[in-house]
Write an enzyme that holds these catalytic residues in place. Structure first.
Site, PDB file in Angstrom:
ATOM      1  CE1 TYR A  64     106.689  20.218  39.530  1.00  9.98           C
ATOM      2  CE2 TYR A  64     108.280  18.464  39.182  1.00  9.98           C
ATOM      3  CZ  TYR A  64     106.999  18.886  39.496  1.00  9.98           C
ATOM      4  OH  TYR A  64     106.033  17.966  39.778  1.00  9.98           O
ATOM      5  CD  GLU A  66     105.261  23.249  42.481  1.00  6.69           C
ATOM      6  OE1 GLU A  66     105.466  23.777  43.582  1.00  6.69           O
ATOM      7  OE2 GLU A  66     105.056  22.036  42.335  1.00  6.69           O
ATOM      8  CG  ASP A 241      84.080  25.940  29.748  1.00 10.66           C
ATOM      9  OD1 ASP A 241      84.855  26.109  28.791  1.00 10.66           O
ATOM     10  OD2 ASP A 241      83.961  24.848  30.353  1.00 10.66           O
ATOM     11  CB  THR A 270      90.147  23.335  25.889  1.00 13.48           C
ATOM     12  OG1 THR A 270      89.217  23.582  24.831  1.00 13.48           O
ATOM     13  CG2 THR A 270      89.465  22.582  27.005  1.00 13.48           C
ATOM     14  CE  LYS A 273      87.096  21.290  24.458  1.00 15.97           C
ATOM     15  NZ  LYS A 273      86.918  19.904  24.784  1.00 15.97           N
ATOM     16  NE  ARG A 279      93.729  16.348  25.583  1.00 16.18           N
ATOM     17  CZ  ARG A 279      92.846  15.921  24.703  1.00 16.18           C
ATOM     18  NH1 ARG A 279      93.224  15.583  23.488  1.00 16.18           N
ATOM     19  NH2 ARG A 279      91.576  15.824  25.022  1.00 16.18           N
TER      20      ARG A 279
HETATM   21  N1  PLP Z   1      84.702  22.667  29.211  1.00 16.48           N
HETATM   22  C1  PLP Z   1      84.024  22.339  28.110  1.00 16.48           C
HETATM   23  C2  PLP Z   1      82.904  23.226  27.649  1.00 16.48           C
HETATM   24  C3  PLP Z   1      84.362  21.186  27.388  1.00 16.48           C
HETATM   25  O1  PLP Z   1      83.669  20.848  26.297  1.00 16.48           O
HETATM   26  C4  PLP Z   1      85.432  20.378  27.866  1.00 16.48           C
HETATM   27  C5  PLP Z   1      85.849  19.134  27.165  1.00 16.48           C
HETATM   28  O2  PLP Z   1      85.209  18.529  26.427  1.00 16.48           O
HETATM   29  C6  PLP Z   1      86.083  20.750  29.038  1.00 16.48           C
HETATM   30  C7  PLP Z   1      85.705  21.901  29.682  1.00 16.48           C
HETATM   31  C8  PLP Z   1      87.163  19.897  29.632  1.00 16.48           C
HETATM   32  O3  PLP Z   1      88.312  19.964  28.897  1.00 16.48           O
HETATM   33  P1  PLP Z   1      89.516  18.924  29.175  1.00 16.48           P
HETATM   34  O4  PLP Z   1      89.108  17.647  28.523  1.00 16.48           O
HETATM   35  O5  PLP Z   1      90.708  19.560  28.550  1.00 16.48           O
HETATM   36  O6  PLP Z   1      89.661  18.803  30.655  1.00 16.48           O
END
Ligand code: PLP
Length: 478
Positions: A64, A66, A241, A270, A273, A279
């Protein structure tokens, strides 16, 4: 390092697991076989390196931690500090970011951390200030009401779902849609492209607190310089994002106006990808947001996952190597070759092509829904996912599109010639599949007919295409 080391590591790990629960060991082995044998065109998936995978499977999982580096709520976090600091340093260096927060467990968590950081930074809320310094148990009912009132109904402008935006950008089924009053911008119906004048117009009308850029299914570059200018013109925070295309930013395929990091106030991603890590999620931001971002735990997250942060450090170190830039460019070359192969064979593509890692096929041209096309391709050993197209008449469940992406096959070493062959296999399946009917004779959006012999033949051809490019060639579990 000898290739044997990878084989020994994974074989030994399975032996240890098998001694406790053999069915789990079998499932892990079977997953490797499945991944090896399928032509994986899921745009959001990849194959992490053995080093990244191994960094996750160890005793860091037991700790842990935090808090943040050097300021933990638990004792004995010195080694977690090491890996978290390393991951953050690699992230800052790789992306040229002022600050990196590597704790988010996933992309949705990263976005929630970012939303809360912006709310806390931008909204004058005495109730939030109180909530951040007091223990939650010390807050009264009235404090909570004040918090909701002060923070509630803030506005977010993001890309619409059917134009390729993501659920976490303020849509109803996701908590972000409950936190924010959301409005979306779409794409030009004629070209399928983002029309920045329309985005500016929507921003002027709606006056969002946050303007969100980024997507899951838009096959083109986005100009983040313009997005930031639009945000500035209405006093919005510009958030991007980059979950899908982080690998293309890391590999310097997206630079200048197309690199969100120098333009946005805050960037989320993320790590699994196109970035090809474990992950997880991550937030990069400008210095003025760093303090609020670092409050992600406990505001949004529970304890960080030290084993995943260790794997993030490994994967980010890999992404800083020169060969990652070569990989990133190949992802785009492959996506373009796939798009050209499909177009040449008569496919209808949203925006007419791609300049990133994904291609969105409008399968209505084959008389199919996305659901029918996805299943028929799967029967033929080709793994894709159905996806809405702009103004989709079939909605988000059946859809009219198929999204395909090249990060995974590029990791395996497939190139542009194989992408053309992939287009041929897809063309064969899509043109030979016919939509089925319901019992009452009405057209079905799910049923379809495809000669099983043809599906088998294509599946064999797909396996042949993969054979010269084995997945994890050094790993032999037999
Ligand atoms: N943001 C975008 C643009 C995504 O394509 C995704 C997942 O497909 C996410 C956020 C969410 O990611 P996670 O599945 O790791 O929560």
């Amino acid at each position: 390092m000898s290739r044997n080391a990878e084989s020994t590591a994974f074989r030994s790990a399975l032996e240890v697991i098998r001694a406790v629960e053999p069915r789990v060991a079998d499932a892990i082995g079977a997953e490797l076989t499945d991944q090896r044998e399928s032509l994986k065109l899921i745009a959001s998936e990849n194959y992490a390196s053995p080093a990244t995978l191994l960094a996750m499977g160890n005793w860091f999982s037991d700790k842990y931690a935090e808090g943040t580096v050097g300021r933990r709520f638990y004792a004995g976090c010195q080694n977690v500090d090491t890996v978290e600091a390393l991951a953050a340093e690699h992230a800052r260096e790789l992306f040229g970011a002022a600050h990196a927060y590597v704790q988010p467990h996933s992309g949705i968590d990263a976005n929630l951390v970012a939303f809360w950081a912006v709310l806390a930074d931008r909204v004058e809320s005495p109730a939030l200030k109180k909530a951040q310094v007091r223990h939650v148990n010390d807050l009264t009912e009235a404090d909570w009401f004040a918090l909701r009132r002060e923070l509630g109904n803030q506005r977010m402008l993001g890309m619409s779902l059917d134009a390729g935006g993501h659920l976490t950008h303020g849509f109803r089924p996701n908590i972000s849609g409950k936190m924010f009053d959301q409005r979306s911008y779409g794409t030009d119906p004629a070209t399928g492209l983002i029309d920045y004048d329309r985005v500016a117009e929507a921003a002027r009308e709606f006056k969002p607190l946050i303007l969100v850029g980024g997507y899951s299914a838009y096959p083109r570059k986005v100009n983040f310089r313009i997005l930031r200018e639009i945000a500035d013109s209405v006093g919005a925070t510009c958030m991007v994002d980059m979950a899908h295309f982080a690998g293309l930013v890391a590999g310097k395929v997206f630079t200048g106006d197309f690199d969100p990091v120098p333009h946005a106030h805050i960037v989320t991603t993320t790590t699994h990808k196109s970035l090809r890590g474990p992950r997880g999620g991550m937030v990069l931001c400008q210095p003025e947001l760093a303090d609020q971002v670092d409050r992600g735990c406990p505001m949004v997250l529970g304890g960080p996952l030290p084993h995943v942060m260790a794997a993030k450090a490994v994967a980010l170190a890999e992404a800083r190597r020169p060969d990652f830039a070569v990989y990133a460019q190949r992802i785009v070359d492959n996506a373009q070759a796939l798009a050209e192969g499909l177009l040449r064979r008569g496919a209808k593509l949203v925006t007419g092509g791609t300049d990133n890692h994904l291609v969105l096929i409008d399968v209505s041209g084959y008389g199919l829904t996305g659901r029918q096309a996805e299943q028929a391709l799967l029967d033929s050993g080709i793994v894709t996912n159905r996806n809405s197209v702009p103004q989709d008449p079939n909605g988000a469940w059946y859809t009219s599109g198929i999204r395909v992406g090249t990060p995974a096959l590029t990791t395996r070493g497939l190139g542009t010639a194989e992408m053309d062959q992939t287009a041929e296999l897809m063309h064969t399946v899509l043109t030979q599949t016919t939509a089925g009917a319901n019992a009452d004779g009405t057209p079905s959006k799910a049923k379809y007919t495809l000669d099983p012999a043809l599906a088998d033949k294509v599946a064999r051809q797909a396996t042949d295409l993969l054979a010269p490019h084995p997945l994890y060639p050094a790993i032999d579990l037999t």
